[in-house]
Scaffold this motif. Structure first.
Motif, PDB file in Angstrom:
ATOM      1  N   LEU A   1      -3.492  -7.689   5.271  1.00  0.00           N
ATOM      2  CA  LEU A   1      -4.881  -7.275   5.026  1.00  0.00           C
ATOM      3  C   LEU A   1      -5.659  -8.345   4.274  1.00  0.00           C
TER       4      LEU A   1
ATOM      5  N   ASN B   1       0.228   3.967   1.270  1.00  0.00           N
ATOM      6  CA  ASN B   1       0.151   4.614   2.589  1.00  0.00           C
ATOM      7  C   ASN B   1       1.240   4.103   3.523  1.00  0.00           C
TER       8      ASN B   1
ATOM      9  N   GLY C   1      -9.076   0.142  12.165  1.00  0.00           N
ATOM     10  CA  GLY C   1      -8.808  -1.111  11.449  1.00  0.00           C
ATOM     11  C   GLY C   1      -8.048  -0.911  10.151  1.00  0.00           C
ATOM     12  N   ARG C   2      -7.253   0.150  10.080  1.00  0.00           N
ATOM     13  CA  ARG C   2      -6.508   0.412   8.840  1.00  0.00           C
ATOM     14  C   ARG C   2      -5.010   0.488   9.124  1.00  0.00           C
ATOM     15  N   THR C   3      -4.249   0.336   8.070  1.00  0.00           N
ATOM     16  CA  THR C   3      -2.796   0.487   8.129  1.00  0.00           C
ATOM     17  C   THR C   3      -2.397   1.731   7.336  1.00  0.00           C
TER      18      THR C   3
ATOM     19  N   GLU D   1      -3.110   7.173  10.681  1.00  0.00           N
ATOM     20  CA  GLU D   1      -3.214   8.110   9.551  1.00  0.00           C
ATOM     21  C   GLU D   1      -1.796   8.428   9.068  1.00  0.00           C
ATOM     22  N   SER D   2      -1.552   8.023   7.820  1.00  0.00           N
ATOM     23  CA  SER D   2      -0.182   8.069   7.304  1.00  0.00           C
ATOM     24  C   SER D   2       0.410   9.479   7.256  1.00  0.00           C
TER      25      SER D   2
ATOM     26  N   HIS E   1      -8.168  -6.240  11.654  1.00  0.00           N
ATOM     27  CA  HIS E   1      -9.430  -6.200  12.410  1.00  0.00           C
ATOM     28  C   HIS E   1      -9.415  -7.145  13.607  1.00  0.00           C
TER      29      HIS E   1
ATOM     30  N   SER F   1       0.831  -1.204   0.000  1.00  0.00           N
ATOM     31  CA  SER F   1       0.000   0.000   0.000  1.00  0.00           C
ATOM     32  C   SER F   1       0.867   1.257   0.000  1.00  0.00           C
TER      33      SER F   1
END
Ligand SMILES: N[C@@H](CCC(=O)N[C@@H](CS)C(=O)NCC(=O)O)C(=O)O
Length: 212
Positions: free
Chosen positions: A33, A11, A50-52, A64-65, A39, A9
């Motif tokens: 992912l 990000n 729940g995000r990278t 938040e990148s 999650h 990703s």
């Protein structure tokens, strides 16, 4: 400091590239992912969205990148994140634009429909979403083209966090069919940014190597 990320990703890649460029060592953990690893209760305790990516520095958890990039760049004086209110606002402007427009409206729908869906077996591309994103891409790329005809980098003559943030998604330009061919100045700028060794040093590896 420990970074949790999904290596392919943009990000995650831009954060790792920035750290490498600044010589900041990051303990890296691959979050798969494709297996829902962002999650799990353990990961949600770090990033409840729940995000990278997500960063842990002692008892400080940051997600938040763009925020992670600013935090890393703030660790030591450097020209990517100059200690000047206007220079930082200018960079923040581009990071905001990347989040709200370039990423969200133009590039991510193309990457998701043409690349991620295929990779994760999520069904056929949404052609209406692609058509809408292509319009946004042309709107945004034409603006970048005009600017980069006048200066080497987004905020002027020097590379900054702004370039890391906006350029990262273009590593997937070919695979996701982002129509950069007619934007020569954008391609030249991406060539300059992507030539920094830090991108190659942190480039996504095959999943097995990342997980190791
Ligand atoms: N605005 C966020 C976007 C993060 C994001 O969407 N990450 C994706 C990978 S590109 C993710 O982890 N998705 C997992 C999920 O939504 O379940 C950032 O810049 O960090």
């Amino acid at each position: 400091m420990k970074l949790y990320g999904f290596s392919p990703s943009p990000n995650t890649w831009k954060v790792r590239a920035l750290a490498a460029h600044l010589g900041i060592a990051l303990d890296y953990e691959f979050v798969d992912l494709t297996k829902g690893a962002s999650h799990t209760p353990a990961y949600l305790a770090i990033n409840p969205t729940g995000r990278t990516p997500a960063l842990v520095d002692g008892d400080f958890k940051l997600w938040e990148s763009e925020a992670i990039m600013q935090y890393l760049a703030g660790q030591r004086p450097n020209s990517l994140w100059p200690n000047d209110a206007r220079a930082r606002a200018d960079i923040m402007r581009w990071q905001s634009w990347q989040l709200a427009h370039w990423g969200k409206e133009s590039c991510e729908p193309l990457v998701f429909n043409r690349l991620v869906k295929k990779f994760l077996n999520l069904g056929p591309p949404d052609e209406a979403a692609i058509a809408q994103a292509l319009q946004c891409f042309d709107r945004d790329a034409a603006m970048l083209e005009a600017l980069l005809g006048k200066q080497a980098y987004l905020t002027g003559k020097d590379v900054t966090l702004a370039d890391f943030s906006v350029a990262a998604v273009l590593f997937h330009a070919e695979a996701a069919g982002l129509p950069v061919a007619r934007y020569a100045k954008v391609r030249e700028w991406f060539g300059r940014v992507s030539a920094l060794p830090c991108w190659r040093e942190t480039a996504p590896q095959p999943a097995a190597a990342d997980a190791a």
